[in-house]
Design an enzyme around this catalytic site. Structure first.
Site, short mmCIF file in Angstrom:
data_model
loop_
_atom_site.label_atom_id
_atom_site.label_comp_id
_atom_site.label_asym_id
_atom_site.label_seq_id
_atom_site.Cartn_x
_atom_site.Cartn_y
_atom_site.Cartn_z
N ASP A 73 0.88 -1.17 0.00
CA ASP A 73 0.00 0.00 0.00
C ASP A 73 0.91 1.21 0.00
OD1 ASP A 73 -2.83 0.83 -0.02
OD2 ASP A 73 -2.20 2.00 1.71
N GLY A 155 0.74 6.36 -11.73
CA GLY A 155 0.35 7.15 -10.56
C GLY A 155 0.77 8.60 -10.72
N LYS A 177 14.57 4.23 -11.39
CA LYS A 177 13.46 4.39 -10.45
C LYS A 177 13.51 3.31 -9.37
CE LYS A 177 8.49 4.21 -9.89
NZ LYS A 177 7.17 3.94 -10.47
#
Length: 200
Positions: A73, A155, A177
């Site tokens: 999450d 996102g 990344k």
């Protein structure tokens, strides 16, 4: 011991499989019929545990011996928005799509008179299996800007410039990344736990 990912988000599945390539990984829908999981926790960790528990509990008794459920999450916390969208990052706009979420974040920031703000990403990883429940977390600091840049990622990546960089996450390669991301940091810690749990 195999790992089932408690997510149906294709971008997350690809990222998790890449970072956890040393393990035998299965997406949620490769093992189970997908079902909705209500994320009603108040923190990233609570929501990650809710998802991992739900998927592990949906496995049959034999599968429970073979699998660990792993969930992520994560979200972005923007200083000028008092830490929002936070745990609501994926559904910030109410529409649940990345573009709408980014547009809302930029609009909220501009309404407050800012075209950029300090921000940080948080990722919580939860692992649930017969051996118990475990969690790790990672953070990435930087700033959000009001103009999207770059084509990679998902996102809020095209709005977020990590500290020490002059490019957004969406302008970085996958390897660049993955080496600095909040999710990578949390997963590196999770790997230590998984190596112990998956022995034998």
């Amino acid at each position: 011991m195999k790992i089932i990912l408690a997510t149906s988000n294709k971008h997350k599945v690809l990222e998790l499989k890449e970072i956890l390539k040393d393990f035998e990984i299965y997406a949620f829908d490769e093992v189970l019929t997908p079902f909705e999981i209500e994320e009603n926790g108040k923190t990233f960790k609570e929501n990650a545990l809710i998802k991992a528990r739900a998927v592990f509990n949906a496995l049959d008794e034999k599968q429970k011996k073979d699998f660990i459920a792993l969930s992520d999450d994560s979200g972005i916390c923007v200083d000028v928005l008092e830490g929002n969208p936070g745990i609501y990052s994926a559904r910030f706009s109410g529409k649940g799509d990345d573009k709408s979420n980014r547009d809302k974040l930029v609009n909220e920031m501009i309404k407050k008179g800012f075209n950029q703000s300090r921000a940080h990403y948080v990722a919580a990883i939860a692992m649930v299996g017969l051996m118990g429940e475990f969690s790790t977390h990672g953070t990435m600091y930087g700033k959000v800007i009001d103009t999207e840049k770059g084509e990679n990622g998902f996102g809020y990546d095209s709005l977020f410039i990590p500290k020490g960089f002059d490019k957004t996450l969406a302008q970085l390669s996958v390897d660049e990344k993955n080496n600095i991301s909040h999710r990578f940091k949390a997963l590196e810690l999770a790997k230590i736990i998984l190596k112990i749990l998956t022995k034998g």
